[in-house]
Design a protein around this motif. Structure first.
Motif, PDB file in Angstrom:
ATOM      1  N   UNK A  70       0.845  -1.201   0.000  1.00  0.00           N
ATOM      2  CA  UNK A  70       0.000   0.000   0.000  1.00  0.00           C
ATOM      3  C   UNK A  70       0.880   1.251   0.000  1.00  0.00           C
ATOM      4  N   UNK A  71       1.986   1.201   0.774  1.00  0.00           N
ATOM      5  CA  UNK A  71       2.874   2.369   0.824  1.00  0.00           C
ATOM      6  C   UNK A  71       3.440   2.684  -0.558  1.00  0.00           C
ATOM      7  N   UNK A 106      -2.445  18.065  -0.356  1.00  0.00           N
ATOM      8  CA  UNK A 106      -2.252  17.882   1.088  1.00  0.00           C
ATOM      9  C   UNK A 106      -2.977  16.622   1.561  1.00  0.00           C
ATOM     10  N   UNK A 107      -4.161  16.374   0.987  1.00  0.00           N
ATOM     11  CA  UNK A 107      -4.908  15.161   1.334  1.00  0.00           C
ATOM     12  C   UNK A 107      -4.162  13.910   0.902  1.00  0.00           C
ATOM     13  N   UNK A 113       1.241   9.681   4.547  1.00  0.00           N
ATOM     14  CA  UNK A 113       1.838   9.711   5.893  1.00  0.00           C
ATOM     15  C   UNK A 113       1.182   8.678   6.811  1.00  0.00           C
ATOM     16  N   UNK A 114      -0.151   8.584   6.720  1.00  0.00           N
ATOM     17  CA  UNK A 114      -0.856   7.601   7.565  1.00  0.00           C
ATOM     18  C   UNK A 114      -0.511   6.178   7.127  1.00  0.00           C
ATOM     19  N   UNK A 117       2.632   5.178   8.696  1.00  0.00           N
ATOM     20  CA  UNK A 117       2.402   4.775  10.096  1.00  0.00           C
ATOM     21  C   UNK A 117       1.790   3.381  10.169  1.00  0.00           C
ATOM     22  N   UNK A 118       0.987   3.048   9.144  1.00  0.00           N
ATOM     23  CA  UNK A 118       0.399   1.696   9.088  1.00  0.00           C
ATOM     24  C   UNK A 118       1.500   0.643   8.932  1.00  0.00           C
ATOM     25  N   UNK A 119       2.487   0.945   8.108  1.00  0.00           N
ATOM     26  CA  UNK A 119       3.616   0.019   7.937  1.00  0.00           C
ATOM     27  C   UNK A 119       4.307  -0.186   9.289  1.00  0.00           C
ATOM     28  N   UNK A 120       4.572   0.929   9.978  1.00  0.00           N
ATOM     29  CA  UNK A 120       5.246   0.841  11.287  1.00  0.00           C
ATOM     30  C   UNK A 120       4.384   0.047  12.269  1.00  0.00           C
ATOM     31  N   UNK A 121       3.084   0.325  12.283  1.00  0.00           N
ATOM     32  CA  UNK A 121       2.181  -0.380  13.210  1.00  0.00           C
ATOM     33  C   UNK A 121       2.152  -1.878  12.908  1.00  0.00           C
TER      34      UNK A 121
END
Ligand code: ASC
Length: 151
Positions: A70-71, A106-107, A113-114, A117-121
């Motif tokens: 997804x990233x 920006x969206x 960016x989210x 964070x999903x990858x990190x989570x």
């Protein structure tokens, strides 16, 4: 340098310096490109969603593999939003994308960016962390869809 090689290099240089629109042979190709990108991204996001919703067993490695896809995929669709290609049908790109381009960009960045964070989570091996991050990505998707997709 031989002539054919010089010609090929000149063409390649021109291709990279032309505006994004010129990377597509026709406007419909740009639409197809961005819709295809969104479709494939949604599929891999949905595989994580199935875990988050308990429809398939939680598997941290599979979650990470999909989050990483997804990233990567999250960077693709935006090259397809070239000038002059809004739609009118439900679910297509709204004209606001081009009149409020900074908000749209920006969206897109917020979503990316989210997703990071999903990858990190996904790598914490904790389903609750995955659920929380998945929800934030979903909100970012929805934010843009509400504002920039024809209803
Ligand atoms: C998905 C998907 C979207 C978003 C959005 C979140 O899985 O395909 O477009 O999440 O529905 O609200």
């Amino acid at each position: 340098m031989n002539r054919p090689l010089l010609a090929a290099l000149t063409l390649a240089a021109a291709a990279f310096s032309l505006p994004a629109a010129a990377q597509f042979q026709k406007p419909e190709d740009a639409v197809k490109y961005r819709q295809s990108g969104m479709f494939v991204m949604a599929n891999h996001f949905g595989r994580i969603g199935a875990m988050v919703q308990g429809r398939v067993p939680y598997d941290a490695a599979i979650a990470t593999a999909n989050a990483e896809l997804v990233a990567t995929l999250s960077k693709l669709p935006f090259a397809g939003f070239v000038e002059g290609t809004p739609g009118t049908a439900k679910g297509t790109a709204a004209p606001a994308i081009w009149t409020k381009r900074a908000d749209f960009d920006a969206g897109a960045k917020k979503m990316q960016d989210e997703v990071a964070k999903l990858v990190a989570a996904s790598k914490t091996n904790n389903l609750d962390n995955l659920k929380a991050a998945f929800g934030e990505v979903g909100k970012a998707c929805k934010g843009c869809h509400d504002n920039f997709r024809n209803q």
